[in-house]
Design a protein around this motif. Structure first.
Motif, PDB file in Angstrom:
ATOM      1  N   PHE A 119       0.872  -1.173   0.000  1.00 29.31           N
ATOM      2  CA  PHE A 119       0.000   0.000   0.000  1.00 29.31           C
ATOM      3  C   PHE A 119       0.913   1.228   0.000  1.00 29.31           C
ATOM      4  CE2 PHE A 119      -1.900   3.541   2.403  1.00 29.31           C
ATOM      5  CZ  PHE A 119      -2.814   3.922   1.438  1.00 29.31           C
ATOM      6  N   LEU A 120       0.803   2.030  -1.049  1.00 33.81           N
ATOM      7  CA  LEU A 120       1.649   3.215  -1.215  1.00 33.81           C
ATOM      8  C   LEU A 120       0.823   4.466  -0.963  1.00 33.81           C
ATOM      9  CD1 LEU A 120       4.261   4.685  -2.223  1.00 33.81           C
ATOM     10  CD2 LEU A 120       3.310   4.507  -4.520  1.00 33.81           C
ATOM     11  N   SER A 121       1.292   5.318  -0.067  1.00 31.87           N
ATOM     12  CA  SER A 121       0.655   6.602   0.213  1.00 31.87           C
ATOM     13  C   SER A 121       1.653   7.707  -0.087  1.00 31.87           C
ATOM     14  CB  SER A 121       0.217   6.677   1.677  1.00 31.87           C
ATOM     15  OG  SER A 121      -0.333   7.948   1.979  1.00 31.87           O
ATOM     16  N   VAL A 122       1.289   8.608  -1.025  1.00 37.06           N
ATOM     17  CA  VAL A 122       2.165   9.705  -1.436  1.00 37.06           C
ATOM     18  C   VAL A 122       1.520  11.028  -1.039  1.00 37.06           C
ATOM     19  CG1 VAL A 122       3.382  10.796  -3.360  1.00 37.06           C
ATOM     20  CG2 VAL A 122       2.937   8.330  -3.409  1.00 37.06           C
ATOM     21  N   GLY A 123       2.276  11.890  -0.380  1.00 38.67           N
ATOM     22  CA  GLY A 123       1.748  13.197   0.012  1.00 38.67           C
ATOM     23  C   GLY A 123       2.881  14.177   0.254  1.00 38.67           C
ATOM     24  N   ALA A 176      -4.820   0.449  11.058  1.00 38.77           N
ATOM     25  CA  ALA A 176      -3.409   0.056  11.139  1.00 38.77           C
ATOM     26  C   ALA A 176      -3.266  -1.457  11.198  1.00 38.77           C
ATOM     27  CB  ALA A 176      -2.758   0.703  12.360  1.00 38.77           C
ATOM     28  N   ALA A 177      -4.166  -2.125  11.910  1.00 37.57           N
ATOM     29  CA  ALA A 177      -4.085  -3.579  12.031  1.00 37.57           C
ATOM     30  C   ALA A 177      -4.231  -4.253  10.674  1.00 37.57           C
ATOM     31  CB  ALA A 177      -5.153  -4.079  13.000  1.00 37.57           C
ATOM     32  N   VAL A 178      -5.160  -3.759   9.847  1.00 39.59           N
ATOM     33  CA  VAL A 178      -5.355  -4.343   8.513  1.00 39.59           C
ATOM     34  C   VAL A 178      -4.137  -4.069   7.630  1.00 39.59           C
ATOM     35  CG1 VAL A 178      -6.768  -4.281   6.422  1.00 39.59           C
ATOM     36  CG2 VAL A 178      -7.854  -4.181   8.674  1.00 39.59           C
ATOM     37  N   LEU A 179      -3.642  -2.823   7.629  1.00 39.10           N
ATOM     38  CA  LEU A 179      -2.478  -2.491   6.802  1.00 39.10           C
ATOM     39  C   LEU A 179      -1.253  -3.304   7.214  1.00 39.10           C
ATOM     40  CD1 LEU A 179      -2.747   1.406   6.442  1.00 39.10           C
ATOM     41  CD2 LEU A 179      -3.075  -0.299   4.648  1.00 39.10           C
ATOM     42  N   ASN A 180      -1.014  -3.421   8.501  1.00 39.40           N
ATOM     43  CA  ASN A 180       0.189  -4.125   8.976  1.00 39.40           C
ATOM     44  C   ASN A 180       0.110  -5.612   8.708  1.00 39.40           C
ATOM     45  OD1 ASN A 180       1.100  -1.653   9.905  1.00 39.40           O
ATOM     46  ND2 ASN A 180       0.464  -2.020  12.034  1.00 39.40           N
ATOM     47  N   VAL A 208       2.369  -4.248   2.852  1.00 39.83           N
ATOM     48  CA  VAL A 208       3.598  -3.551   3.229  1.00 39.83           C
ATOM     49  C   VAL A 208       3.320  -2.069   2.996  1.00 39.83           C
ATOM     50  CG1 VAL A 208       6.056  -3.216   2.777  1.00 39.83           C
ATOM     51  CG2 VAL A 208       5.048  -5.508   2.603  1.00 39.83           C
ATOM     52  N   PRO A 209       3.022  -1.305   4.053  1.00 47.88           N
ATOM     53  CA  PRO A 209       2.669   0.105   3.870  1.00 47.88           C
ATOM     54  C   PRO A 209       3.912   0.970   3.663  1.00 47.88           C
ATOM     55  CG  PRO A 209       2.331  -0.567   6.161  1.00 47.88           C
ATOM     56  CD  PRO A 209       2.890  -1.747   5.446  1.00 47.88           C
ATOM     57  N   GLN A 243      -9.701  -4.128   3.226  1.00 46.22           N
ATOM     58  CA  GLN A 243     -10.149  -5.487   3.549  1.00 46.22           C
ATOM     59  C   GLN A 243     -10.502  -6.258   2.290  1.00 46.22           C
ATOM     60  OE1 GLN A 243     -13.305  -4.278   6.171  1.00 46.22           O
ATOM     61  NE2 GLN A 243     -12.096  -4.625   8.039  1.00 46.22           N
ATOM     62  N   SER A 244     -11.168  -5.601   1.343  1.00 46.76           N
ATOM     63  CA  SER A 244     -11.561  -6.271   0.104  1.00 46.76           C
ATOM     64  C   SER A 244     -10.348  -6.682  -0.716  1.00 46.76           C
ATOM     65  CB  SER A 244     -12.463  -5.344  -0.706  1.00 46.76           C
ATOM     66  OG  SER A 244     -12.777  -5.912  -1.960  1.00 46.76           O
ATOM     67  N   LEU A 245      -9.364  -5.780  -0.816  1.00 47.56           N
ATOM     68  CA  LEU A 245      -8.173  -6.093  -1.613  1.00 47.56           C
ATOM     69  C   LEU A 245      -7.311  -7.152  -0.935  1.00 47.56           C
ATOM     70  CD1 LEU A 245      -7.200  -2.513  -2.855  1.00 47.56           C
ATOM     71  CD2 LEU A 245      -8.317  -4.343  -4.154  1.00 47.56           C
ATOM     72  N   ALA A 246      -7.274  -7.148   0.389  1.00 47.02           N
ATOM     73  CA  ALA A 246      -6.531  -8.190   1.107  1.00 47.02           C
ATOM     74  C   ALA A 246      -7.143  -9.551   0.836  1.00 47.02           C
ATOM     75  CB  ALA A 246      -6.527  -7.890   2.607  1.00 47.02           C
ATOM     76  N   THR A 247      -8.467  -9.627   0.848  1.00 44.54           N
ATOM     77  CA  THR A 247      -9.151 -10.888   0.534  1.00 44.54           C
ATOM     78  C   THR A 247      -8.915 -11.287  -0.919  1.00 44.54           C
ATOM     79  OG1 THR A 247     -10.858 -10.410   2.179  1.00 44.54           O
ATOM     80  CG2 THR A 247     -11.385 -12.032   0.479  1.00 44.54           C
ATOM     81  N   GLY A 248      -9.005 -10.296  -1.808  1.00 45.02           N
ATOM     82  CA  GLY A 248      -8.785 -10.578  -3.222  1.00 45.02           C
ATOM     83  C   GLY A 248      -7.388 -11.110  -3.504  1.00 45.02           C
ATOM     84  N   TRP A 249      -6.385 -10.577  -2.805  1.00 43.57           N
ATOM     85  CA  TRP A 249      -5.002 -11.039  -3.007  1.00 43.57           C
ATOM     86  C   TRP A 249      -4.858 -12.519  -2.632  1.00 43.57           C
ATOM     87  CZ3 TRP A 249      -1.059  -9.438  -5.679  1.00 43.57           C
ATOM     88  CH2 TRP A 249       0.220  -9.951  -5.424  1.00 43.57           C
ATOM     89  N   GLN A 250      -5.604 -12.951  -1.638  1.00 50.83           N
ATOM     90  CA  GLN A 250      -5.515 -14.340  -1.203  1.00 50.83           C
ATOM     91  C   GLN A 250      -6.394 -15.263  -2.049  1.00 50.83           C
ATOM     92  OE1 GLN A 250      -3.349 -15.420   1.011  1.00 50.83           O
ATOM     93  NE2 GLN A 250      -2.653 -13.292   1.328  1.00 50.83           N
ATOM     94  N   GLU A 251      -7.564 -14.767  -2.474  1.00 48.56           N
ATOM     95  CA  GLU A 251      -8.547 -15.663  -3.079  1.00 48.56           C
ATOM     96  C   GLU A 251      -8.737 -15.478  -4.577  1.00 48.56           C
ATOM     97  OE1 GLU A 251     -12.140 -15.160  -0.894  1.00 48.56           O
ATOM     98  OE2 GLU A 251     -11.270 -15.798   1.031  1.00 48.56           O
ATOM     99  N   ASP A 252      -8.367 -14.339  -5.106  1.00 44.81           N
ATOM    100  CA  ASP A 252      -8.601 -14.085  -6.532  1.00 44.81           C
ATOM    101  C   ASP A 252      -7.406 -13.338  -7.122  1.00 44.81           C
ATOM    102  OD1 ASP A 252      -9.879 -14.135  -8.934  1.00 44.81           O
ATOM    103  OD2 ASP A 252     -11.431 -12.666  -8.436  1.00 44.81           O
ATOM    104  N   ARG A 253      -6.240 -13.866  -6.834  1.00 41.00           N
ATOM    105  CA  ARG A 253      -5.020 -13.166  -7.220  1.00 41.00           C
ATOM    106  C   ARG A 253      -4.858 -13.066  -8.723  1.00 41.00           C
ATOM    107  NH1 ARG A 253       0.720 -14.340  -4.364  1.00 41.00           N
ATOM    108  NH2 ARG A 253      -0.717 -14.226  -2.600  1.00 41.00           N
ATOM    109  N   GLU A 254      -5.302 -14.052  -9.457  1.00 41.80           N
ATOM    110  CA  GLU A 254      -5.115 -14.045 -10.908  1.00 41.80           C
ATOM    111  C   GLU A 254      -5.758 -12.819 -11.537  1.00 41.80           C
ATOM    112  OE1 GLU A 254      -5.868 -16.865 -14.852  1.00 41.80           O
ATOM    113  OE2 GLU A 254      -6.332 -17.613 -12.841  1.00 41.80           O
ATOM    114  N   GLU A 255      -6.985 -12.485 -11.061  1.00 44.06           N
ATOM    115  CA  GLU A 255      -7.660 -11.310 -11.603  1.00 44.06           C
ATOM    116  C   GLU A 255      -6.870 -10.040 -11.271  1.00 44.06           C
ATOM    117  OE1 GLU A 255     -11.823  -8.776 -11.090  1.00 44.06           O
ATOM    118  OE2 GLU A 255     -11.725 -10.877 -10.437  1.00 44.06           O
ATOM    119  N   ILE A 256      -6.359  -9.947 -10.041  1.00 46.33           N
ATOM    120  CA  ILE A 256      -5.572  -8.778  -9.637  1.00 46.33           C
ATOM    121  C   ILE A 256      -4.308  -8.672 -10.483  1.00 46.33           C
ATOM    122  CG2 ILE A 256      -4.114  -7.872  -7.775  1.00 46.33           C
ATOM    123  CD1 ILE A 256      -6.272  -8.667  -5.808  1.00 46.33           C
TER     124      ILE A 256
END
Length: 883
Positions: A47-51, A72-76, A80-81, A147-160
């Motif tokens: 997860f990239l945050s630019v400011g 923070a718990a979800v990001l950590n 990798v934030p 939360q949605s992207l974390a689930t997607g990375w584990q369960e639907d990585r091919e689409e990502i």
């Protein structure tokens, strides 16, 4: 103990923006090799945050999400934030802003991007509230997205991964110069003669006629480079519509709340169409550019109000941003004690307390439209609501009294405000933004006759050279903070600082800034120019790989670094003829001409350079051993000379040789050669296209000569006209005499017989200037004139095979030089002569006629012939000049 990826590592960094997030519960990592390796080893998405430190919505998102334990718990756990300061890493910002704009149609800060462990983006946006909220535009909630992207990375990585691959390909296509060239359907002819007016017309159509600025929506940004284009075009093309659009914008911004009427300087942008309510952060780059533009506005229009705004803005920057050793800090925050704009806003009670005089207080309330209800969250952002004549009538005093009383009011408001808690200041010193400030100080210092500004520019440049420039490696670092130097220099650092140094040389005549400008430009070419792709990249060749190597073609919050680089290379080219700076700039502009023409307002800096490239460049050479006489300085302060550089040189040839040694020049530039001071007076030479007027100490004569030269058609414009008018390779004399001039005062006439024309033309290589006649075309390169006798002189026709020979010459000279022998591969009926052979070759009409075809005469008799920017001049035109 290795803490990469497991704890917040931002306390190790020097960036004030990253330091702001060092206490977040999020395990923020800097963008470095260790972090990227950790992401790949753990197979976690990034997860990239630019400011940046002064960013209002960055603060809002931090408070809502990054300081929240649940987020923070979800990001950590799942990512990798990584936190990036866009001001320290413009390459990363540019790369992912580009995909954000491609995917969402917009961009900005904070930039939020989700990447594969190898850096390919697969989801992107800007500000996200923690949870979806209707008052924030129904933007998805940040927590739900994570939360949605974390689930997607584990369960639907091919689409990502498929999406990441598509986006990476889109990025590569967008950044690829080869792709850019493949989209070019229009020829060079299409974009030559009309580009300047096309760009100005496009800018004019975008202007808000009522309140100035560009677009009638909100937010509204100042866009100083667009204003500059309109001002310049109003002068060059004598168009009052362009001037009115530019001055309306300057007037409305100066009256609105985007301008700080107490302390001077501009806030970053306005949230409304009328410039009334700003986002309150102040940026060094905005104030540098706007100080320069208001100075230009004063120089063109003579309006003293613009000079006042330029001075107040410059003095604000010196007071609030200048570091005592010499550099300028970066930004002032929008918030004070967590409240946006608190430092800048007023209530009627605060005005009365500050002024301590009821009558003056009423004058202040009327002047700035201050009410009890306010215009910003119960308080008032100051805007000018009543003019001085209106106030004089309302309070029954003279206008001069109103001016004096307003100055008293401003001083008292300033003193009270100065006692408030100040906004946070980002105290990193960036090479690029300081380069913009040096340019502003040089222009304002010279035009406004403020020597203190020139001194500030000089001290800033010396500090940066001493601190950020590595003399042994010829490398520039990007920033210094608390004495710690870090980060590689990017293209904007080299380009903006080189341009600033060159501007300081122009306006002071000191050689040291010119020397540094040349060193920066040479390293710029070595590190950022790709000769195969013919473009300039934002990152140096030695930089670690990103998913794509970014270019900065468009103007964003700062000018296009490619456009500024092309500008300074063109400035320096006449003084460093063996470096091929002009050819590099030309090739880069050619590479990107389709984007420039297709979207000129997004590429305004490059568009302005493209129009300049199509204009015969001018130099005003000043040879003097002393400071400029007051008469010359005053005239130059009052004269707007677009496309003209002021080229100072020492009074004598012996002193010039010492300059050349210091500048690392093998030979004396032809522009300076033999142009010495005469009669113990500062001597001026007005030069256009390598041809110079007679020496004079009369500045009005020199300026008039430059103005006359600018009124003539540009060689490229003539060449396109020649191609259109030719029939079976010939043009009648009557057609040439009908060639349209740029102004009524520029009269083009045919002269002489064939014999007369040839005799005149034969003297061209040995003269610094020439009078030319009929039946031929004259090509030139920056190394000297190149003559093409292209006629059968016994007829009355002009036989043009110039396109053929031009293509051959360009191909042969692609590397910047050629051997004479290689020209045997040119088209048939082509000859190359050195100047020593020229007089024999065309000493008579008979000799010329026997050589009918295309011939070249070059003024350089060496084995190698340097050829860069070729253009065509008519010999069917009388040009009254002296050898």
């Amino acid at each position: 103990m290795n803490t990469v990826g497991t704890t917040n590592r931002l306390s190790e960094t020097k960036s004030p923006y990253l330091q702001q997030h060092a206490d977040n519960p999020v395990n923020w990592q800097p963008w470095d090799e260790e972090t990227l390796q950790f992401a790949q080893e753990t197979d976690k998405p990034i997860f990239l945050s630019v400011g940046y430190a002064a960013c209002h919505w960055c603060h809002v998102m931090a408070e809502e999400s990054f300081e929240d334990e649940e987020v923070a718990a979800v990001l950590n756990e799942s990512f990798v934030p990584i936190k990036v300061d866009r001001e320290e890493r413009p390459d990363i910002n540019k790369l992912y802003q580009t995909i954000c704009q491609l995917v969402t149609g917009g961009g900005g800060w904070p930039l939020s991007a989700w990447l594969t462990p190898t850096g390919e983006p697969f989801y992107i946006g800007t500000y996200f509230p923690k949870n979806e909220r209707s008052d924030r535009g129904n933007v998805p909630g940040f927590l739900n997205v994570c939360q949605s992207l974390a689930t997607g990375w584990q369960e639907d990585r091919e689409e990502i991964l498929n999406r990441a691959e598509q986006w990476a390909e889109a990025l590569d296509n967008e950044m690829s110069p080869a792709s850019s060239r493949s989209r070019q359907s229009n020829s060079r002819a299409e974009d030559d003669s009309s580009l300047h007016e096309d760009v100005a017309q496009t800018a004019l159509r975008a202007v808000d006629e009522e309140y100035g600025g560009f677009g009638s929506g909100e937010p509204k940004f100042p866009q100083p480079r667009r204003i500059e284009m309109l001002l310049e075009s109003s002068h060059i093309l004598s168009n009052e519509d362009y001037k009115r659009a530019a001055t309306t914008t300057l007037d409305e911004m100066a009256a609105g709340g985007i301008y700080d009427h107490v302390g001077g300087g501009f806030h970053r942008y306005s949230t409304d169409r009328r410039w009334a309510i700003p986002h309150f952060e102040k940026m060094l780059y905005d104030n540098a550019e706007l100080a320069r533009i208001y100075t230009l506005g004063f120089q063109i229009t003579g309006r003293t109000a613009y000079a006042r705004i330029a001075k107040e803005t410059t003095e604000f920057a010196i007071r609030e941003f200048k570091d005592s050793p010499g550099g300028f800090y970066s930004t002032l925050d929008a918030q004070t004690e967590g409240v946006e704009g608190k430092y800048y806003v007023w209530t009627p009670t605060q005005i009365r307390d500050a002024v301590e005089n009821e009558r003056l207080a009423e004058l202040a309330l009327s002047r700035y439209g201050i009410t009890s209800t306010g215009n910003f969250e119960g308080s008032n952002v100051l805007s000018i609501e009543s003019s001085i004549p209106e106030l004089a009538q309302e309070f029954d005093v003279s206008e001069s009294q109103v001016v004096d009383q307003l100055e008293t009011i401003r001083g008292r408001l300033f003193d009270l405000r100065d006692s408030r808690v100040r906004p946070h200041r980002d105290e990193k010193i960036l090479a690029s933004w300081n380069g913009l400030m040096i340019s502003a100080l040089a222009h304002s210092g010279f035009v406004l006759n403020e020597s203190a500004y020139l001194d500030e520019a000089q001290s800033t440049l010396q500090f940066l050279q001493r601190t950020l420039w590595d003399d042994c490696k010829n490398r520039l670092s990007r920033r210094v903070k608390d004495g710690a130097v870090g980060g590689p220099g990017f293209l904007d650092d080299y380009a903006f600082l080189s341009k600033g140094a060159f501007d300081l040389y122009q306006f002071t005549g000191n050689i040291a800034p010119l020397e540094f400008s040349l060193r920066l430009a040479r390293e710029l070419v070595d590190s950022f120019y790709d000769r195969d792709e013919e473009t300039l990249y934002l990152t140096p060749r030695s930089a670690p790989d990103l998913v794509s190597r970014p270019q900065e073609l468009t103007d964003q919050s700062t000018p296009s670094s490619v456009g500024v680089a092309c500008s300074v290379l063109a400035d320096l080219d006449p003084l460093a003829p063996t470096d091929d700076f002009a050819e590099i700039a030309s090739d880069v502009l050619d590479t990107h001409q389709n984007q420039i023409r297709g979207r000129p307002l997004e590429h305004i800096t490059m568009a302005r350079e493209a129009t300049r490239h199509q204009t015969t460049e001018s130099q005003l050479i000043v040879a003097t051993q002393d400071t400029l006489p007051s008469s010359i300085q005053t005239a130059l302060q009052e004269s707007y000379l677009p496309d003209t550089t002021i080229s100072r040189r020492p009074a004598t040839e012996s002193a010039l040789e010492q300059w050349c040694d210091q500048l690392d020049l093998d030979t004396v530039p032809s522009l300076w050669k033999n142009r010495v001071q005469r009669h113990d007076k500062a001597t001026l030479y007005a030069c256009t296209g390598g041809q110079c007027s007679r020496p004079t100490s009369d500045i009005s004569e020199a300026v008039a000569s430059l103005s006359q030269s600018r009124s003539q058609p540009h060689p490229d414009e003539l060449w396109e006209w020649v191609k259109q008018k030719s029939h079976d390779g010939v043009i009648r004399r009557s057609e040439i005499s009908n060639y349209p001039s740029r102004s009524a005062s520029a009269k083009w006439t045919t002269i002489g017989t064939g014999a007369d024309s040839t005799n005149r033309a034969s003297s061209a290589p040995s003269c610094s200037t020439t009078t030319v006649g009929m039946y031929s075309m004259l090509y030139r390169s920056t190394s000297g004139p190149v003559l093409f006798p292209a006629a059968s002189f016994s007829t009355g026709w002009l036989w043009t095979r110039l396109g053929e020979i031009s293509a051959a010459c360009r191909a042969a000279a692609k590397s910047g030089s050629w051997r004479r022998q290689s020209l045997h591969q040119s088209p048939p009926h082509t000859w190359i002569w050195t100047s020593s052979e020229a007089s024999t070759a065309i000493s008579s009409p008979k000799a010329a006629e026997s050589n009918a075809g295309v011939g070249c005469i070059v003024s350089n008799s060496s084995e190698y012939i340097s050829v860069r920017r070729w253009s065509v001049l008519p010999i069917g035109v009388q040009r009254r000049q002296e050898c």
